[in-house]
Design a protein around this motif. Structure first.
Motif, short mmCIF file in Angstrom:
data_model
loop_
_atom_site.label_atom_id
_atom_site.label_comp_id
_atom_site.label_asym_id
_atom_site.label_seq_id
_atom_site.Cartn_x
_atom_site.Cartn_y
_atom_site.Cartn_z
N ARG A 33 0.77 -1.34 -0.01
CA ARG A 33 0.12 0.00 0.03
C ARG A 33 0.87 1.37 -0.08
NH1 ARG A 33 -3.93 -0.80 5.17
NH2 ARG A 33 -1.66 -1.24 6.01
N THR A 34 0.29 2.20 -0.69
CA THR A 34 1.10 3.70 -0.70
C THR A 34 0.44 4.20 0.65
OG1 THR A 34 -0.96 4.55 -1.98
CG2 THR A 34 1.36 3.97 -3.01
N THR A 36 -3.01 3.79 4.09
CA THR A 36 -4.22 3.16 4.56
C THR A 36 -5.39 4.19 4.18
OG1 THR A 36 -4.24 4.44 6.71
CG2 THR A 36 -2.82 2.54 6.71
N ILE A 37 -6.37 3.64 4.29
CA ILE A 37 -7.43 4.38 3.71
C ILE A 37 -7.78 5.87 4.58
CG2 ILE A 37 -10.18 4.36 3.75
CD1 ILE A 37 -10.05 1.62 2.77
N THR A 38 -7.46 5.55 5.89
CA THR A 38 -7.67 6.68 6.66
C THR A 38 -6.47 7.90 6.30
OG1 THR A 38 -8.30 5.24 8.66
CG2 THR A 38 -7.14 7.40 9.23
N GLU A 39 -4.96 7.21 6.05
CA GLU A 39 -4.25 8.48 5.48
C GLU A 39 -4.55 8.91 4.39
OE1 GLU A 39 -0.32 5.85 7.44
OE2 GLU A 39 -0.90 5.51 5.26
N ALA A 40 -5.28 8.28 3.45
CA ALA A 40 -5.53 8.85 2.13
C ALA A 40 -6.56 10.10 2.36
CB ALA A 40 -6.21 7.65 1.24
N VAL A 41 -7.70 9.49 3.19
CA VAL A 41 -8.67 10.57 3.57
C VAL A 41 -8.22 11.61 4.17
CG1 VAL A 41 -11.01 10.70 4.70
CG2 VAL A 41 -10.44 8.57 3.36
N SER A 42 -7.48 11.41 5.15
CA SER A 42 -6.94 12.61 5.96
C SER A 42 -5.83 13.59 5.14
CB SER A 42 -5.99 12.11 7.11
OG SER A 42 -5.30 13.08 8.01
N HIS A 111 -11.94 -8.87 1.47
CA HIS A 111 -10.94 -7.75 1.59
C HIS A 111 -10.30 -7.50 0.27
CE1 HIS A 111 -10.30 -7.17 6.00
NE2 HIS A 111 -10.73 -8.46 5.98
N ILE A 112 -10.10 -6.50 -0.25
CA ILE A 112 -9.58 -6.03 -1.50
C ILE A 112 -8.50 -4.99 -1.50
CG2 ILE A 112 -11.75 -6.81 -2.80
CD1 ILE A 112 -12.11 -3.62 -2.98
N GLY A 113 -7.70 -4.98 -2.50
CA GLY A 113 -6.79 -3.86 -2.81
C GLY A 113 -7.15 -3.17 -4.02
N VAL A 114 -6.90 -1.78 -3.80
CA VAL A 114 -7.09 -1.03 -5.10
C VAL A 114 -6.32 -0.07 -5.39
CG1 VAL A 114 -8.80 0.90 -5.90
CG2 VAL A 114 -9.57 -0.98 -4.54
N GLU A 115 -5.81 -0.08 -6.72
CA GLU A 115 -4.82 0.97 -7.37
C GLU A 115 -5.82 2.06 -8.22
OE1 GLU A 115 -0.60 1.59 -9.68
OE2 GLU A 115 -1.41 -0.49 -8.97
N GLY A 116 -5.31 3.17 -8.18
CA GLY A 116 -6.20 4.16 -8.88
C GLY A 116 -5.93 5.60 -8.49
N PHE A 117 -6.57 6.53 -9.38
CA PHE A 117 -6.29 8.06 -8.95
C PHE A 117 -7.51 8.37 -8.13
CE2 PHE A 117 -8.03 7.72 -13.21
CZ PHE A 117 -8.94 8.79 -13.29
N LEU A 118 -7.26 9.57 -7.39
CA LEU A 118 -8.14 10.21 -6.73
C LEU A 118 -9.17 11.09 -7.45
CD1 LEU A 118 -6.27 11.01 -3.39
CD2 LEU A 118 -7.73 8.87 -3.94
N PHE A 119 -10.26 11.39 -7.10
CA PHE A 119 -11.40 12.34 -7.81
C PHE A 119 -12.58 12.59 -6.99
CE2 PHE A 119 -13.45 8.44 -9.12
CZ PHE A 119 -14.84 8.62 -9.36
N ARG A 120 -13.51 13.26 -7.43
CA ARG A 120 -14.60 13.72 -6.77
C ARG A 120 -15.77 13.33 -7.98
NH1 ARG A 120 -14.95 15.36 -1.71
NH2 ARG A 120 -12.89 16.02 -0.93
N THR A 121 -16.78 12.56 -7.53
CA THR A 121 -17.94 12.12 -8.25
C THR A 121 -18.69 13.45 -8.50
OG1 THR A 121 -19.37 11.68 -6.55
CG2 THR A 121 -18.02 9.81 -7.36
N LYS A 122 -19.79 13.21 -9.42
CA LYS A 122 -20.75 14.27 -9.78
C LYS A 122 -21.57 14.64 -8.49
CE LYS A 122 -21.65 12.64 -14.43
NZ LYS A 122 -22.77 12.06 -15.25
N THR A 123 -21.60 13.95 -7.51
CA THR A 123 -22.12 14.18 -6.08
C THR A 123 -21.15 14.96 -5.14
OG1 THR A 123 -22.00 12.03 -5.23
CG2 THR A 123 -24.03 12.70 -6.32
N ASN A 124 -19.72 15.00 -5.66
CA ASN A 124 -18.87 15.49 -4.90
C ASN A 124 -18.23 14.66 -3.74
OD1 ASN A 124 -17.03 17.71 -4.82
ND2 ASN A 124 -17.83 18.40 -2.91
N GLU A 125 -18.46 13.32 -4.18
CA GLU A 125 -17.96 12.25 -3.08
C GLU A 125 -16.41 11.93 -3.35
OE1 GLU A 125 -18.78 8.17 -0.52
OE2 GLU A 125 -20.27 9.13 -2.10
#
Length: 510
Positions: A33-34, A36-42, A111-125
């Motif tokens: 991982r680059t 954790t989910i918490t680190e990415a959100v933070s 449990h899954i692993g995901v690689e991808g780029f960050l963005f915001r959806t049309k609902t801004n999530e």
């Protein structure tokens, strides 16, 4: 447990077989991982759509699937690292064919692993646009319902892992518990105390009045007891020159269960040479108030609808003063100076006592009956009878009492401290009294510890010591009614074959 007759489990096992047939490992060894989910959100969750689009940020994160929303050739997967949650957007034409086939066989809880780029959806999530999907572990048992959680209290205690998956507030309780323990260590370390470890198995069940758990050491061919308190070992260290010591310890007492009692529990015990119990009263106020301010963000905590203020100074009453204060129908001029006074008070308040037990034990029983339930705000009770305190130093002005205190919060005893008895001859005499009580049927009376008396013979300086019940403090600071809610794995009766493993009769719920 994984019976194929259970349709849900059978389908999950089938999905796992198909996933491995696609070429994925059933239970891979690792995922790099680059964040954790918490680190990415933070770190990135505060960025707006334009910022994320201007400088694409690629992450590799992993977690447990919480929800799946399939929309034809695209899908959203919400997954969590236990603390924070994020969603990933997956398109069939943007990932490897095997990854899409994997997605079709995923279940809630996997449990899954995901690689991808960050963005915001049309609902801004805040989301991850997936470019790769990895399989990390299959949940063969479906997780608790995500909308209703795990409600059955007994099942939550037995299956704490499922409880943590379903109820995020449970995780918060134990994170706060960890912070409390960290603050305790910081407090004592910064004041020159040394953290030590003492034996959890002892040849004698001593250090407190309680029934022990007993076992046997095969190689030494001796009985051993799970410790009921580390007190005598810690004072041996003070004799040896450790002037300030503390231990965060696990204690074991073979007694009943209640919302305030568990047979295995956590205590803080500490000892300070050249001090007396009054200094520890001040220290205890400072320690706990500091913890409340740091962990709870103020000096007031609401517990079961009642505001408990930790603003200093806290109330202080002698045991006799507490009884007289809360004895609602006491006659004018009532006193508690003799056994006859206590007997009269017990009769007036319908308190059952055994006059043959003596003044001290009768006064203690009267205090528990009349006053204890009223001690909601932090209150120190002092001036205990000598009969109730075999390890405490007697008061200079009256040998019938000792220099001891107990701290009560929300009608629970949360701490016990005293000036230590350091006269080896007097300590031996008190141990012998305890042994006589034990011979008379008192299973909780202390046993004679000859090595401890020998240690005192080398000279214990004036010393004050204290024990604080960590579980009860955590209950109050996290708003939990039962001690089982602040212990990750509380003891329970067996699920099956109870007749083969009879449990102790529980205490009456308090």
């Amino acid at each position: 447990m994984f019976d194929q007759d259970n349709e849900l489990i059978a389908q999950r096992r089938k999905n796992l077989e198909e996933i491995t047939a696609l070429g994925f490992e059933a239970y891979p060894h690792r995922f790099s991982r680059t964040h954790t989910i918490t680190e990415a959100v933070s770190a990135f969750g505060c960025l707006d759509r334009e910022s994320l689009a201007a400088e694409p940020i690629t992450v590799r994160v992993a977690g447990r699937i919480h929800a799946i929303n399939k929309m034809g050739k695209a899908a959203f997967i919400r997954f969590t690292d236990g603390k924070s949650m994020v969603q990933t957007y997956l398109r069939k034409d943007e990932v490897e064919p095997a990854a899409w086939e994997l997605f079709l066989r995923l279940d809630l809880g996997d449990h899954i692993g995901v690689e991808g780029f960050l963005f915001r959806t049309k609902t801004n999530e805040f989301s991850i646009h997936a470019k790769a999907l990895a399989f990390l572990a299959k949940a063969l048992i479906p997780p608790p319902d995500k909308f209703h959680g795990l409600q059955n209290k007994e099942l939550r205690y037995r299956q704490r892992y499922a409880d943590l998956i379903a109820n995020h507030d449970v995780r918060e309780v134990f994170e706060k518990r960890a912070r409390i323990l960290r603050e305790i260590r910081n407090y004592f370390d910064s004041r020159g105390y040394i953290e030590v470890e003492t034996p959890m198995l002892s040849p004698l069940a001593t250090g407190a009045a309680a029934r022990p758990f007993k076992t046997h050491h095969n190689a030494l061919d001796i009985p051993l007891y799970a410790r009921i308190a580390p007190e005598l070992y810690l004072k041996r260290l003070t004799v040896g020159g450790f002037e300030k010591v503390y231990e965060l310890n696990r204690n074991f007492r073979n007694e009943g269960l209640s919302i305030k009692h568990n047979p295995e529990f956590t205590m803080l015990e500490f000892y300070q040479a050249y001090s007396n119990y009054e200094e520890l009263i001040d220290l205890t106020e400072e320690l706990i108030t500091g913890i409340v301010e740091t962990v709870c963000g103020g000096t007031t905590v609401t517990y079961e609808g009642v505001d408990i203020s930790f603003e200093r100074p806290w109330a202080r009453l002698t045991m006799q003063e507490a009884v007289l204060k809360y004895w609602e129908t006491k006659p004018e001029g009532a006193k508690l100076e003799t056994l006859e006074d206590v007997i009269a008070a017990a009769q007036a308040t319908h308190c059952e006592i055994n006059p043959k037990a003596g003044f001290g034990k009768c006064l203690g029983a009267l205090f528990e009956h009349v006053a204890e339930k009223h001690l909601i705000q932090p209150t120190f009770i002092t001036r205990f009878p000598t009969e109730l305190s075999p390890l405490s130093k007697q008061s200079a002005d009256d040998p019938n009492f000792v220099d001891r205190f107990e701290l009560f919060i929300n009608a629970m005893e949360c701490a016990n401290g005293f000036s230590e008895l350091n006269d080896p001859l007097e300590q031996q005499r008190r141990f012998e009294e305890q042994m006589q009580a034990r011979a008379g049927g008192d299973e909780e009376a202390m046993v004679l510890d000859e090595d401890y008396i020998r240690a005192l013979g080398y000279g214990l300086p004036p010393t004050a010591g204290e024990g604080i019940g960590i579980d009860r403090i955590v209950m109050i600071l996290t708003g939990q009614r039962s001690i089982r809610d602040v212990i990750l794995f509380p003891h329970m009766r067996p699920e099956r074959h109870q007749e083969e493993h009879p449990a102790a009769e529980p205490r009456t719920a308090e």
